[in-house]
Every structure is written in C-alpha cells, then in structure tokens.
Design an enzyme around this catalytic site. Structure first.
Site, PDB file in Angstrom:
ATOM      1  N   ARG A  53       0.962  -0.919  -0.150  1.00 56.14           N
ATOM      2  CA  ARG A  53       0.012  -0.056   0.007  1.00 56.14           C
ATOM      3  C   ARG A  53       1.060   1.129  -0.157  1.00 56.14           C
ATOM      4  O   ARG A  53       1.260   1.804   1.170  1.00 56.14           O
ATOM      5  CB  ARG A  53      -0.925  -0.005   1.207  1.00 56.14           C
ATOM      6  CG  ARG A  53      -1.650  -1.166   1.258  1.00 56.14           C
ATOM      7  CD  ARG A  53      -2.773  -1.149   2.662  1.00 56.14           C
ATOM      8  NE  ARG A  53      -3.531  -2.190   2.419  1.00 56.14           N
ATOM      9  CZ  ARG A  53      -4.511  -2.369   3.613  1.00 56.14           C
ATOM     10  NH1 ARG A  53      -4.305  -1.818   4.829  1.00 56.14           N
ATOM     11  NH2 ARG A  53      -5.312  -3.436   3.448  1.00 56.14           N
ATOM     12  N   ASP A  55       2.292   4.690  -0.286  1.00 57.39           N
ATOM     13  CA  ASP A  55       1.823   6.094   0.219  1.00 57.39           C
ATOM     14  C   ASP A  55       1.584   7.367  -1.030  1.00 57.39           C
ATOM     15  O   ASP A  55       2.093   7.209  -2.205  1.00 57.39           O
ATOM     16  CB  ASP A  55       2.739   6.802   1.233  1.00 57.39           C
ATOM     17  CG  ASP A  55       3.136   6.137   2.548  1.00 57.39           C
ATOM     18  OD1 ASP A  55       1.929   5.512   2.940  1.00 57.39           O
ATOM     19  OD2 ASP A  55       3.628   6.337   3.239  1.00 57.39           O
ATOM     20  N   TYR A 114      12.224  -2.049  -3.374  1.00 55.54           N
ATOM     21  CA  TYR A 114      12.114  -0.719  -3.291  1.00 55.54           C
ATOM     22  C   TYR A 114      13.205   0.059  -3.789  1.00 55.54           C
ATOM     23  O   TYR A 114      14.456  -0.339  -3.927  1.00 55.54           O
ATOM     24  CB  TYR A 114      11.937  -0.121  -2.139  1.00 55.54           C
ATOM     25  CG  TYR A 114      10.260  -0.267  -1.813  1.00 55.54           C
ATOM     26  CD1 TYR A 114       9.268   0.637  -2.054  1.00 55.54           C
ATOM     27  CD2 TYR A 114       9.796  -1.430  -1.074  1.00 55.54           C
ATOM     28  CE1 TYR A 114       7.947   0.394  -1.920  1.00 55.54           C
ATOM     29  CE2 TYR A 114       8.619  -1.285  -0.473  1.00 55.54           C
ATOM     30  CZ  TYR A 114       7.511  -0.640  -0.948  1.00 55.54           C
ATOM     31  OH  TYR A 114       6.207  -0.794  -0.718  1.00 55.54           O
ATOM     32  N   ARG A 205      11.789   5.363   3.398  1.00 53.34           N
ATOM     33  CA  ARG A 205      12.192   6.915   3.452  1.00 53.34           C
ATOM     34  C   ARG A 205      12.738   7.453   4.634  1.00 53.34           C
ATOM     35  O   ARG A 205      13.660   8.262   4.642  1.00 53.34           O
ATOM     36  CB  ARG A 205      11.001   7.612   3.372  1.00 53.34           C
ATOM     37  CG  ARG A 205      10.174   7.410   1.985  1.00 53.34           C
ATOM     38  CD  ARG A 205       8.683   8.218   2.069  1.00 53.34           C
ATOM     39  NE  ARG A 205       8.615   9.200   2.442  1.00 53.34           N
ATOM     40  CZ  ARG A 205       7.463   9.893   2.903  1.00 53.34           C
ATOM     41  NH1 ARG A 205       6.264   9.157   3.167  1.00 53.34           N
ATOM     42  NH2 ARG A 205       7.483  11.107   3.434  1.00 53.34           N
TER      43      ARG A 205
END
Length: 259
Positions: A53, A55, A114, A205
C-alpha cells in the site's frame, strides 16, 4: 470466480496513495473503476488486493494486485482493456495472469523491492521533477554504504518506522541495501535499492533520509547503528520526500507472470 494477478506501473503524483479513499483519488480506486466497466459483477463492492500500500506521491514500476472477476478473460485482452479504460490516469497494467484461488498478492509475497532516487545538484530538476528527491550538494556514497551496513539483517526498526505504523511488530529482516551513483548533467544521482520480505510504514524513506545525513557529513556512519539500537523515533534522521520512492518488484514462490 476466476482470479487474476495484475502487474502494475504508476506515477503516484496525482494520487493520495494506493489505498482507495472516499474523497481522494487513489491508484486502487482507478483500477477498480476500470474493472467495473469491464466486469459487471465487480461493481458490487468488490475490492482488489495489492502487495504494497504505497503512500501519497510514491510510484511503482512493479506493483502486483489480484482481482476476482466473474468472466474468465484472456489475460492479454484483460490488460489491454484495462489500459484503455484507465486513460488518462498515469496507471498502466503491464501484464495480467490467471492464478489459482490460493494466490494472494499480499500474503503470498516473500519479497518486496524498492528503489529510491536522490539527485544532488544546484540546478533544479526538470525532466525528473516529481520523480526524485533533490539535495544541493554531492554526497559521500562510501560513507552511506558504511552506514547502511549496520541495518542489514534482522533488527527492531522502531527508530525507522512511522508512529502511525500498524505493523504488530517493529522487527523486520532487511536483506539488502545497495547504493549506486552515476553522473548526471552538473550533478550526481544516487540510487538506493532495498530488499526485504516486508517493510514498515515509512521505513525506506526514514532509512534514506538518515543515510543522506551520513553522505552529507553531518553524521558519522556509526551513528546509524546508534540510532537503530536506540529504538526511538526521535533518533532517526529526517524522513525524505516520497517522490523519489518506487516499488520496483514483488517476489513470489512462483512468478505468476513468468509465462
């Protein structure tokens, strides 16, 4: 009801994230609306499930979702039809595949990958605007690699997760972090690739923002280990912009798109 896996690419800029929301645009909502135009049975409150999911502002080149449809589509025709109905949203179905009822885009996954793109230069970015995080000064990639080495393995990542994270445990195993650098016109691009079974909310992040402090010389590499061991969100470096983050791939025991 036949189940289909979807391989999805999207630009996250115009969306409030992957997850459908009543009053804001979402990637999930865009795909579900397109499915509803193709499959009348899908209109009855049906949902699709995704591997991650993402952001608001986060992109994907390899998101995976699954949907249960009432019609047994040819996978190629399904992807073509969805892409037609998704226009003009910046969402593309790269492939569709018929899968068994035991396949679940989220729970069957054993790996997520990622990429985070960071550009260091004085001049503003133009072609990559909204696709990268920009800082002004070059970074020390070797120092960032030394800092990242402290995060590999199984750890309590409380320091590197959002206070709103809903995961029942902060303990995760980070399998890999690689940092590549390349020349760009009048600057440098740094690419952070991270691989794990699953990630906490804002973990990538938070890690990249902390490593940027190391690369800038504000933190010694050893401070990353100290921050990790603190298990305290206040010990984390700044959480970087979502615009540089991409979900690039999801691993399964058997690749549903392998042919």
């Amino acid at each position: 009801m036949p189940r289909f896996a979807l391989l999805i690419e999207y630009d996250g800029a115009p969306f409030a994230g992957w997850q459908a929301q009543a009053d804001q645009p979402s990637v999930q909502g865009a795909i579900e609306a397109a499915l509803a135009r193709l499959d009348l049975g899908f209109k009855a409150g049906a949902r699709i499930a995704a591997a991650g999911r993402t952001d608001a502002g986060v992109h994907a080149t390899g998101q995976v979702a699954h949907a249960d449809l009432t019609r047994d589509w040819d996978p190629f025709r399904l992807s073509e039809a969805l892409n037609w109905h998704l226009k003009p949203a910046p969402v593309a179905i790269l492939a569709a595949a018929r899968v068994g009822d035991d396949f679940h885009a989220r729970f069957s996954a054993h790996e997520r990958r990622y990429l985070f793109r960071l550009i260091a230069r004085r001049a503003p970015v133009t072609h990559d605007r909204g696709k990268v995080w920009q800082v002004l000064n070059p970074l020390n990639a070797d120092a960032m690699r030394a800092g990242a080495a402290h995060l590999i393995g199984r750890h309590d990542f409380t320091t590197f997760r959002s206070t709103m994270c809903q995961s029942p445990s902060p303990v995760k195993t980070l399998d890999e972090i690689t940092i590549e650098e390349r020349d760009i016109p009048q600057g440098r691009e740094y690419r952070f690739s991270l691989r794990a079974r699953s990630f906490l909310h804002n973990q990538v992040r938070s890690i990249v923002g902390t490593l940027e402090r190391v690369g800038a010389g504000s933190w010694p590499p050893e401070r990353v280990a100290e921050a990790l061991q603190a298990r305290d969100r206040a010990a984390c470096g700044p959480v970087c912009s979502p615009q540089g983050l991409y979900l690039t791939g999801v691993g399964y025991p058997h690749d549903p798109f392998a042919g």
